[in-house]
Scaffold this motif. Structure first.
Motif, PDB file in Angstrom:
ATOM      1  N   GLU A 133     -32.070 -53.360  48.592  1.00 63.39           N
ATOM      2  CA  GLU A 133     -31.527 -54.158  49.698  1.00 63.39           C
ATOM      3  C   GLU A 133     -31.914 -55.630  49.562  1.00 63.39           C
ATOM      4  O   GLU A 133     -31.108 -56.525  49.831  1.00 63.39           O
ATOM      5  CB  GLU A 133     -31.987 -53.612  51.056  1.00 63.39           C
ATOM      6  CG  GLU A 133     -31.462 -52.231  51.396  1.00 63.39           C
ATOM      7  CD  GLU A 133     -29.945 -52.160  51.503  1.00 63.39           C
ATOM      8  OE1 GLU A 133     -29.305 -53.190  51.775  1.00 63.39           O
ATOM      9  OE2 GLU A 133     -29.398 -51.068  51.303  1.00 63.39           O
ATOM     10  N   LEU A 134     -33.134 -55.874  49.126  1.00 67.46           N
ATOM     11  CA  LEU A 134     -33.560 -57.264  48.927  1.00 67.46           C
ATOM     12  C   LEU A 134     -32.800 -57.918  47.780  1.00 67.46           C
ATOM     13  O   LEU A 134     -32.458 -59.102  47.839  1.00 67.46           O
ATOM     14  CB  LEU A 134     -35.068 -57.341  48.672  1.00 67.46           C
ATOM     15  CG  LEU A 134     -35.978 -57.098  49.871  1.00 67.46           C
ATOM     16  CD1 LEU A 134     -37.439 -57.219  49.467  1.00 67.46           C
ATOM     17  CD2 LEU A 134     -35.667 -58.073  50.987  1.00 67.46           C
ATOM     18  N   LYS A 135     -32.527 -57.144  46.752  1.00 68.79           N
ATOM     19  CA  LYS A 135     -31.755 -57.690  45.633  1.00 68.79           C
ATOM     20  C   LYS A 135     -30.335 -58.036  46.069  1.00 68.79           C
ATOM     21  O   LYS A 135     -29.782 -59.059  45.672  1.00 68.79           O
ATOM     22  CB  LYS A 135     -31.729 -56.697  44.465  1.00 68.79           C
ATOM     23  CG  LYS A 135     -33.062 -56.616  43.740  1.00 68.79           C
ATOM     24  CD  LYS A 135     -33.013 -55.615  42.604  1.00 68.79           C
ATOM     25  CE  LYS A 135     -34.363 -55.532  41.909  1.00 68.79           C
ATOM     26  NZ  LYS A 135     -34.387 -54.509  40.845  1.00 68.79           N
ATOM     27  N   GLU A 136     -29.764 -57.171  46.901  1.00 70.79           N
ATOM     28  CA  GLU A 136     -28.428 -57.463  47.445  1.00 70.79           C
ATOM     29  C   GLU A 136     -28.465 -58.734  48.296  1.00 70.79           C
ATOM     30  O   GLU A 136     -27.585 -59.591  48.185  1.00 70.79           O
ATOM     31  CB  GLU A 136     -27.920 -56.287  48.293  1.00 70.79           C
ATOM     32  CG  GLU A 136     -27.449 -55.105  47.501  1.00 70.79           C
ATOM     33  CD  GLU A 136     -26.167 -55.378  46.739  1.00 70.79           C
ATOM     34  OE1 GLU A 136     -25.274 -56.058  47.274  1.00 70.79           O
ATOM     35  OE2 GLU A 136     -26.074 -54.916  45.591  1.00 70.79           O
ATOM     36  N   ALA A 137     -29.477 -58.854  49.132  1.00 68.22           N
ATOM     37  CA  ALA A 137     -29.621 -60.049  49.974  1.00 68.22           C
ATOM     38  C   ALA A 137     -29.769 -61.293  49.103  1.00 68.22           C
ATOM     39  O   ALA A 137     -29.153 -62.331  49.366  1.00 68.22           O
ATOM     40  CB  ALA A 137     -30.817 -59.902  50.906  1.00 68.22           C
TER      41      ALA A 137
END
Length: 164
Positions: free
Chosen positions: A130-134
């Motif tokens: 999720e952080l990578k997507e953000a």
């Protein structure tokens, strides 16, 4: 006697009419140049706001990038990472409020980044995905802001070349 005064008044009216028309056109051109100046000032203000948002997003991008490597490592507690994510979301939400609706693509990228950070915060088992997507959405917003900056610079060069 009244005939002479009437003739003088007629001559003055004939002379005054073109002067009045000339003054009206002069006033119209001044109003138009003032409007152009005001539009230019508003564009500059909007550009300054975009530059501020660019700096904030860049900072949050770096923060997320640093956090990705720290997630699920020993010595890093999930509550501290969650607090950092909440702080990032707070800053990004300020950007969402500040950005003009005309930059809808940038706005959507920021909103998507916020959504993925919220999903990371809410998830029981916090993973980097999720952080990578953000981070990717923030990178996308940064690239779009750079494009807007280039358009603004092209406009500035165009305005300067036309004003000479």
């Amino acid at each position: 006697m009244w005939q002479v005064i009437s003739n003088i008044a007629s001559i003055c009216s004939i002379i005054a009419l073109p002067i009045a028309i000339w003054q009206i056109f002069a006033l119209k051109s001044k109003v138009e140049s003032t409007e152009k100046g005001i539009r230019r000032v508003l564009e500059i203000k909007e550009h300054e706001k975009i530059e501020h948002i660019f700096k904030v997003i860049g900072t949050q991008y770096q923060e997320i990038s640093a956090m990705i490597s720290q997630v699920n490592k020993k010595g890093n507690s999930n509550p501290s990472i969650t607090k950092r994510c909440q702080a990032i979301n707070k800053e990004l939400n300020k950007c969402v409020v500040e950005i003009s609706p005309q930059y809808n693509d940038i706005l959507e990228s920021i909103k998507s980044a916020v959504k993925h950070i919220e999903l990371f915060i809410e998830s029981e088992m916090q993973s980097n995905s999720e952080l990578k997507e953000a981070r990717d959405y923030l990178n996308n917003a940064i690239q779009k802001i750079k494009q807007e900056d280039m358009r603004f610079e092209d406009k500035t060069v165009s305005v300067i070349s036309h004003s000479e």
